[in-house]
Design an enzyme around this catalytic site. Sequence first.
Site, PDB file in Angstrom:
ATOM      1  N   ILE A 491       0.827  -1.208   0.000  1.00 16.09           N
ATOM      2  CA  ILE A 491       0.000   0.000   0.000  1.00 16.09           C
ATOM      3  C   ILE A 491       0.857   1.253   0.000  1.00 16.09           C
ATOM      4  O   ILE A 491       0.344   2.354  -0.001  1.00 16.09           O
ATOM      5  CB  ILE A 491      -0.988   0.027   1.189  1.00 16.09           C
ATOM      6  CG1 ILE A 491      -0.264  -0.251   2.504  1.00 16.09           C
ATOM      7  CG2 ILE A 491      -2.111  -0.982   0.976  1.00 16.09           C
ATOM      8  CD1 ILE A 491      -1.150  -0.052   3.726  1.00 16.09           C
ATOM      9  N   GLY A 494       8.688   3.635   0.004  1.00 16.06           N
ATOM     10  CA  GLY A 494       9.480   4.818   0.300  1.00 16.06           C
ATOM     11  C   GLY A 494      10.934   4.431   0.369  1.00 16.06           C
ATOM     12  O   GLY A 494      11.291   3.276   0.074  1.00 16.06           O
ATOM     13  N   GLY A 495      11.766   5.381   0.753  1.00 14.66           N
ATOM     14  CA  GLY A 495      13.193   5.112   0.822  1.00 14.66           C
ATOM     15  C   GLY A 495      13.498   3.985   1.795  1.00 14.66           C
ATOM     16  O   GLY A 495      14.454   3.218   1.631  1.00 14.66           O
ATOM     17  N   PHE A 496      12.652   3.821   2.800  1.00 20.23           N
ATOM     18  CA  PHE A 496      12.873   2.835   3.859  1.00 20.23           C
ATOM     19  C   PHE A 496      12.536   1.424   3.413  1.00 20.23           C
ATOM     20  O   PHE A 496      13.028   0.473   3.965  1.00 20.23           O
ATOM     21  CB  PHE A 496      11.968   3.192   5.040  1.00 20.23           C
ATOM     22  CG  PHE A 496      10.552   3.384   4.610  1.00 20.23           C
ATOM     23  CD1 PHE A 496       9.725   2.285   4.447  1.00 20.23           C
ATOM     24  CD2 PHE A 496      10.045   4.651   4.337  1.00 20.23           C
ATOM     25  CE1 PHE A 496       8.420   2.458   4.004  1.00 20.23           C
ATOM     26  CE2 PHE A 496       8.744   4.809   3.901  1.00 20.23           C
ATOM     27  CZ  PHE A 496       7.933   3.716   3.730  1.00 20.23           C
ATOM     28  N   GLY A 497      11.626   1.276   2.441  1.00 21.21           N
ATOM     29  CA  GLY A 497      11.142  -0.045   2.071  1.00 21.21           C
ATOM     30  C   GLY A 497       9.668   0.031   1.704  1.00 21.21           C
ATOM     31  O   GLY A 497       9.209   1.063   1.223  1.00 21.21           O
ATOM     32  N   LYS A 498       8.951  -1.058   1.973  1.00 24.96           N
ATOM     33  CA  LYS A 498       7.557  -1.105   1.537  1.00 24.96           C
ATOM     34  C   LYS A 498       6.579  -1.232   2.713  1.00 24.96           C
ATOM     35  O   LYS A 498       6.936  -1.753   3.756  1.00 24.96           O
ATOM     36  CB  LYS A 498       7.350  -2.306   0.619  1.00 24.96           C
ATOM     37  CG  LYS A 498       8.003  -2.112  -0.732  1.00 24.96           C
ATOM     38  CD  LYS A 498       7.766  -3.312  -1.635  1.00 24.96           C
ATOM     39  CE  LYS A 498       8.397  -3.044  -2.993  1.00 24.96           C
ATOM     40  NZ  LYS A 498       8.637  -4.270  -3.755  1.00 24.96           N
ATOM     41  N   VAL A 499       5.365  -0.787   2.485  1.00 28.96           N
ATOM     42  CA  VAL A 499       4.303  -0.953   3.483  1.00 28.96           C
ATOM     43  C   VAL A 499       3.242  -1.890   2.898  1.00 28.96           C
ATOM     44  O   VAL A 499       2.799  -1.692   1.773  1.00 28.96           O
ATOM     45  CB  VAL A 499       3.636   0.390   3.851  1.00 28.96           C
ATOM     46  CG1 VAL A 499       2.630   0.179   4.972  1.00 28.96           C
ATOM     47  CG2 VAL A 499       4.676   1.414   4.269  1.00 28.96           C
ATOM     48  N   LYS A 513       5.184  -2.361   7.911  1.00 33.21           N
ATOM     49  CA  LYS A 513       6.261  -1.659   7.213  1.00 33.21           C
ATOM     50  C   LYS A 513       7.531  -2.477   7.347  1.00 33.21           C
ATOM     51  O   LYS A 513       7.949  -2.811   8.456  1.00 33.21           O
ATOM     52  CB  LYS A 513       6.412  -0.287   7.864  1.00 33.21           C
ATOM     53  CG  LYS A 513       7.366   0.656   7.183  1.00 33.21           C
ATOM     54  CD  LYS A 513       6.996   2.089   7.556  1.00 33.21           C
ATOM     55  CE  LYS A 513       8.158   2.823   8.158  1.00 33.21           C
ATOM     56  NZ  LYS A 513       7.840   4.202   8.533  1.00 33.21           N
ATOM     57  N   ASP A 609       9.563  15.645   9.730  1.00 33.87           N
ATOM     58  CA  ASP A 609       9.183  15.235   8.381  1.00 33.87           C
ATOM     59  C   ASP A 609       7.675  15.380   8.200  1.00 33.87           C
ATOM     60  O   ASP A 609       6.980  14.459   7.772  1.00 33.87           O
ATOM     61  CB  ASP A 609       9.639  13.795   8.113  1.00 33.87           C
ATOM     62  CG  ASP A 609       9.776  13.509   6.622  1.00 33.87           C
ATOM     63  OD1 ASP A 609       9.703  14.475   5.821  1.00 33.87           O
ATOM     64  OD2 ASP A 609       9.941  12.335   6.255  1.00 33.87           O
TER      65      ASP A 609
END
Length: 789
Positions: A491, A494-499, A513, A609
């Site tokens: 859904i 981002g830079g961190f990975g996926k949700v 996440k 942020d």
Amino acid sequence: MKFNVLFLAFLASLSLFEASVEALSKPLFINCGSNSSITVDGRRWTGDSIPGQNFTLSSVGVAAAASTISEDLAIYGSLYQTARIFNTSASFNFAVVPGNYFIRLHYCPFNFGNFIASGSSFDLLANNLKLLSKFSAPGEIDWKNAISNSSISTLFREFSLSVNLTELRIEFIPEPGSFAFVNALEVIPVVDKLFPSSSGMETMYRLNVGGRKIEPSEDRALWRNWNSDEQFMFSVNAAHSISNTSSVTYSSVNDTDVFAPLLVYETARTMTDNQVVERRFNVSWRFPVDPNFDYLIRLHFSELVYDKPNQRIFRIYINNKTAAENFDVFVRAGGKNKAYHEDYVTAISPKVDSLWLQLGPDSLASGSGGDALLNGVEIFKLSRNGILAHSHQRIRATQSSRVAQKPSQKTLWAAAAAFAFGLMVVGLSVYVGLLHRRNKTPPEKKNPESTKNAVTMKTSFNSKNKNRVGRRFTMAEIKIATRNFDEALVIGTGGFGKVYRGEINEGVTVAIKRADKQSEQGVREFETEIEMLSKLRHRHLVSMIGFCDEQGEMVLVYEYMANGTLRSHLVGGDRPSLTWRQRVGTCIGAARGLHYLHTGSERGIIHRDVKSTNILLDEDFVAKVADFGLSRDGPAVDQTHVSTAVKGSFGYLDPEYFRRLQLTEKSDLFSFGVVLLEVVCARPVIDTTLPNGQINLAEWALRQRPVERIVDPRLKEEGYSPESVEKFVEIAEKCLADEGKNRPTMGEVLWQLENVLRLYEAHVQSGVEANYCGGDWSRSLEEKSGRKR
Ligand SMILES: *[C@@H]1O[C@H](CO)[C@@H](O)[C@H](O)[C@H]1NC(C)=O
Ligand SMILES: *[C@@H]1O[C@H](CO)[C@@H](O)[C@H](O)[C@H]1NC(C)=O
Ligand SMILES: *[C@@H]1O[C@H](CO)[C@@H](O)[C@H](O)[C@H]1NC(C)=O
Ligand SMILES: *[C@@H]1O[C@H](CO)[C@@H](O)[C@H](O)[C@H]1NC(C)=O
Ligand SMILES: *[C@@H]1O[C@H](CO)[C@@H](O)[C@H](O)[C@H]1NC(C)=O
Ligand SMILES: *[C@@H]1O[C@H](CO)[C@@H](O)[C@H](O)[C@H]1NC(C)=O
Ligand SMILES: *[C@@H]1O[C@H](CO)[C@@H](O)[C@H](O)[C@H]1NC(C)=O
Ligand SMILES: *[C@@H]1O[C@H](CO)[C@@H](O)[C@H](O)[C@H]1NC(C)=O
Ligand SMILES: *[C@@H]1O[C@H](CO)[C@@H](O)[C@H](O)[C@H]1NC(C)=O
């Protein structure tokens, strides 16, 4: 109450007790002064006169019995018909495996020839720890009352002891000219994890809050007695009982009925729901205790009503000091109907004889409606200098010698332990450490040592984990929840990975996440986020349900926000547009969340942020601020800013922060100003397809007047009020002031936004014909009649 003497027996031979013994590995229940074993409350009580026992008696004393026993004593009557009496020092000796033990002594006043129970007076020691001092069984008390009203402390006494030898010696020392006695004795090995390491404790109270008395036979693990809490409530009307007798479970394999039977968790007290009066009161319990000891308070919780977080957030006070705030049982236990407990330690000073436990609303989390919940409570007295016994004489002497001293023992140090579902490594001693040290009146002399003592007294956890709150998921559970990270469930990215959207507990939808393993920054941000979300709890902040850090993975589990990001309703078009009322409401919600961040803790927290993709909407369009991966504690009291490398999102970055690398909460105000403009204009904050001068939303929008020129065309269709939009843009403009010192605080912004909403409501109510700008009639009339209902 009188007992008829039936017989008096002197045991001639001591040899009966000299058989070789085996180390105690199972609970031992002893029917004292009896040559027969009986079954009472589901347990087999062995007569201590029967040869071949796994214990020895250093001196037989007198085995005595009474023929009739009052029916008032219910099932224990047959057990209390006999007693062992000592008129010289004597001991029961057990061979044991070193470890923790419960010792329970049962007393029933007993008149026998020269031995009148009320004339007894003796010290009781267990491996040299003094448990009772000059103890005298009360003679003329109403035992019927005592047992139904079950003052734990009168009919039987329970101690827990950490034994570091292979022998447990329970020693009776009568006062000269007097005697000692005991009707029944229990010695029960207890798993180490039940208690933090402590040389000895006495159980003062054990209560099933909001429920009935639970008999020892119903507590299959440790045969404990759980009384009803009502007689300790300060005002019974302040609370009412709730129950769910079918669905409660332990949170994990490590949280079992050793801590408490499920019956305890199945009932609770909550605050009385008075629709008229706001719940601005405390639910209070008062417990008489012995002065000048430390107490361990174990609170048992299980959320029985709500199936999502943030519905009940409260504060816990112990002796009028805050012991925990932002307490959300759902989150701490990892769901609804989950058993959970937490420990606190408090010191009671020499002049105080009661312990107050209070639960009340948390003013900062007012969105939760200010309700509180408690399922069970246990209060244990901790030994001090090898003594557990409370001697009135000694205390009085201590008091008078301390008259000159100031009562500066006010500090409450509350250490909290979360045993539930093995969130923290459960070891021999399991204190999370000092949670709070609140002192409303500043101490004359700062004493950092006292804080330190509280922590060092208990072995603390690995510091990395010590502040973590929430359920620890296994990787297997996460994989099931996300169908092995099915791409179809993504859904967000981002830079961190996926949700991912996932499902836990058979049907609870959550957002999951997963950190991109390649991204070192991602992992760091996850750590920050877990730490931040563990200390934050608010209706307008997204809550973390738990996390998983197995197999080198970092995964966070959050409440699911059905209506996605604010951004998705503004640009991108995959979600329906929001009405003006919804847009303002969303901003008010987000401002509440940020205001709480900035002011909810001593130093405040800077989000760093703030942007429209970090403001999420739940199924009821309640806005919640998300993503605390970049958040920082605010400046310390004596500093004005935090120096840090610039982080944040392009288009929202505070230029002053960018120039000076100095972070204050005013940087969040700038970013929030940009969000406000986005809400009005519904265009991207950076749009490189536009000509110079229009690329950056903040630069462009503020130059456009009148504001109608920038208003989202969809709003013009839906309907809005120019006055309220004007005011709204004015707030954005203030937030976007070049220098932080000229920007308002989040609290001021919140107040102004509420004014905007009022302006709009007034507009809808009064001037539908006169001032109405576009939009369809039926809707605004609907809104109007809706309000009247
Ligand atoms: C147990 O004590 C009772 C009462 O004194 C006595 O009658 C009985 O014989 C004793 N039983 C044994 C096995 O010693
Ligand atoms: C003594 O302890 C051993 C081991 O726990 C047990 O098997 C035995 O039955 C006990 N003896 C008595 C008389 O209770
Ligand atoms: C203890 O009690 C027994 C039986 O009544 C008696 O014979 C003995 O003298 C007493 N001992 C002391 C020290 O009082
Ligand atoms: C508990 O016992 C005390 C005295 O022992 C008595 O005054 C009180 O009324 C009792 N309470 C209940 C609820 O029975
Ligand atoms: C056992 O505990 C006591 C009291 O805590 C302590 O004084 C003693 O040194 C300990 N003994 C051993 C063998 O650890
Ligand atoms: C108890 O909890 C379960 C699970 O949430 C729920 O289905 C049930 O209706 C509840 N029962 C009562 C009496 O509230
Ligand atoms: C609740 O109790 C605490 C501690 O005694 C007190 O400070 C607080 O003011 C009380 N709250 C209310 C709403 O009465
Ligand atoms: C704590 O609060 C209770 C009830 O609010 C009050 O009766 C008691 O005196 C307070 N104790 C102290 C030490 O202030
Ligand atoms: C339960 O406790 C054991 C030993 O302390 C530990 O190894 C295990 O990870 C714990 N289980 C959970 C689910 O926390």
